[in-house]
Design an enzyme around this catalytic site. Structure first.
Site, mmCIF file in Angstrom:
data_model
loop_
_atom_site.group_PDB
_atom_site.id
_atom_site.type_symbol
_atom_site.label_atom_id
_atom_site.label_comp_id
_atom_site.label_asym_id
_atom_site.label_seq_id
_atom_site.Cartn_x
_atom_site.Cartn_y
_atom_site.Cartn_z
ATOM 1 N N GLU A 38 -0.633 1.016 0.564
ATOM 2 C CA GLU A 38 -0.845 0.919 2.016
ATOM 3 C C GLU A 38 -0.797 2.281 2.699
ATOM 4 O O GLU A 38 0.268 2.764 3.067
ATOM 5 C CB GLU A 38 0.211 -0.006 2.654
ATOM 6 C CG GLU A 38 0.019 -0.161 4.167
ATOM 7 C CD GLU A 38 1.060 -1.054 4.842
ATOM 8 O OE1 GLU A 38 2.052 -1.437 4.186
ATOM 9 O OE2 GLU A 38 0.878 -1.359 6.026
ATOM 10 N N LYS B 198 -4.091 -2.007 1.054
ATOM 11 C CA LYS B 198 -3.743 -2.533 2.383
ATOM 12 C C LYS B 198 -4.015 -1.452 3.421
ATOM 13 O O LYS B 198 -3.141 -0.646 3.746
ATOM 14 C CB LYS B 198 -2.270 -2.964 2.404
ATOM 15 C CG LYS B 198 -1.788 -3.457 3.764
ATOM 16 C CD LYS B 198 -0.470 -4.213 3.681
ATOM 17 C CE LYS B 198 0.064 -4.541 5.053
ATOM 18 N NZ LYS B 198 1.211 -5.445 5.049
#
Ligand SMILES: O=P(O)(O)OC[C@H]1O[C@](O)(COP(=O)(O)O)[C@@H](O)[C@@H]1O
Length: 341
Positions: free
Chosen positions: A178, A220
């Site tokens: 992420e 992500k």
């Protein structure tokens, strides 16, 4: 490392119609969320709240593929003594764990941050795997402002993300990678596009250097959006078109799935953007949600810390999960929101 197994889990995390519940707010973040609804952030309240979500049968079994947990939650039991992680497993969702230990100021780079938590990570991953976690999450934070982000910040954060991802795969855990470009600020969507593309390119370069198997991970990212304070907010169609263009240019097709963070978007914007992107398919990867706020703001408000509001909280959560499940297939319609209201 068994890559076939990692790929199976990563693929299940982005199964059509399903997405990830990000319930891994750190102590500071959950306190902020509870402050907003006038609830004290005690261990019991955090347990009760998360138990309410994990016991939302319809949402969990039909629209949630996995749940990201915070360290406290993975060891916690429900009121009746059942481990919370068991509730998730019984619903058919996959348990995951946040393993980063937050951010620290990056020396020599005024105003920029680096995510920490690599020390002893291999040992921690082993314990989490034994407890039942099958995926993990690490969030890097990149801010846009005058003269930032620096290449230094992009580079060190990408390096740490890849170090984490390699350690996860060696421990038979799927890494969610992420790199979040924040939407705070008055920059326009094109600046967000340009910075996000630099961040993603550097991240994939590091993942390759550190031999991370792309087939066994989930990305992500943020969407390409206008900064919150930008005078000209991009339309849903523009966000969808630019985000898909950006991801096609930067994310190899070997990655099984992309699960977006919501980053402070309104509930309905986060759903509308995901839906519009999936309507631009077919796409090389599964495209779904890994939302924290955009899935939980409504149930938090409905619950407000009261046991007699649990059913209302579960209804609110189920609704958002269903809306986002539809958006992950490009089948959402804004009239469904009005009907529910
Ligand atoms: O508490 P932290 O570590 O700052 O994390 C904040 C949140 O950011 C996320 O990565 C994304 O959440 P949002 O969808 O609310 O942006 C969550 O998984 C996490 O709970």
């Amino acid at each position: 490392m068994n890559l076939t197994e990692l790929n199976k889990i990563a693929t299940a995390m982005v199964a059509p119609g399903k997405g990830i519940l990000a319930a891994d707010e750190s102590s500071g973040t959950i306190k902020k969320r509870f402050d907003a609804i006038g609830v004290e952030s005690t261990e019991d309240n955090r347990r009760d709240y998360r138990e309410m979500l994990f016991r939302s049968r319809d949402a969990m079994s039909q629209h949630i593929s996995g749940v990201i947990l915070y360290d406290e939650t993975i060891w916690q039991n429900a009121k009746d003594g059942t481990p919370l992680i068991k509730l998730i497993e019984e619903s058919g969702a996959i348990p995951g764990i946040k393993v980063d230990e937050g951010t620290q100021a990056l020396p020599m780079c005024q105003g920029e941050l680096v995510t920490v938590g690599l020390d002893k990570l291999a040992e921690r991953l082993k314990k989490y795997y034994e407890r039942g976690a099958r995926f993990a999450k690490w969030r890097a934070v990149i801010d846009i402002g005058g003269g930032i982000p620096s290449m230094t910040a992009i580079s060190v954060n990408a390096h740490a993300l890849a170090r984490y991802a390699a350690l996860c795969q060696a421990a038979q855990i799927v890494p969610i990678v992420e790199p979040e470009v924040l939407m705070d600020g008055d920059h326009d969507i094109d600046r967000c596009f340009e910075v996000t593309s630099r961040v993603l390119n550097k991240t994939f370069q590091e993942l390759r250097v550190q031999r991370v198997a792309l087939e066994g991970m989930v990305l992500k990212p943020n969407m390409a959006v206008s900064g919150k304070k930008c005078a000209k907010q991009a339309s849903v169609a523009e966000v969808a078109e630019k985000t898909v263009r950006l991801l096609k240019a930067c994310v190899p097709a070997a990655v099984p799935g992309i699960a977006f963070l919501s980053g402070g978007q309104s509930d309905e914007d986060a759903t509308a953007h995901l839906d519009a992107m999936n309507r631009l398919g077919p796409l090389p990867w599964g495209l779904t949600f890994s939302y924290g706020r955009a899935l939980q703001a409504a149930p938090q408000k409905a619950w407000s810390g009261r046991a007699d509001n649990v059913a209302a909280g579960q209804r609110a959560f189920s609704h958002r999960a269903r809306m986002n499940g539809l958006a992950s297939q490009g089948k959402w319609d804004s009239s469904l929101e009005k009907k529910a209201a």
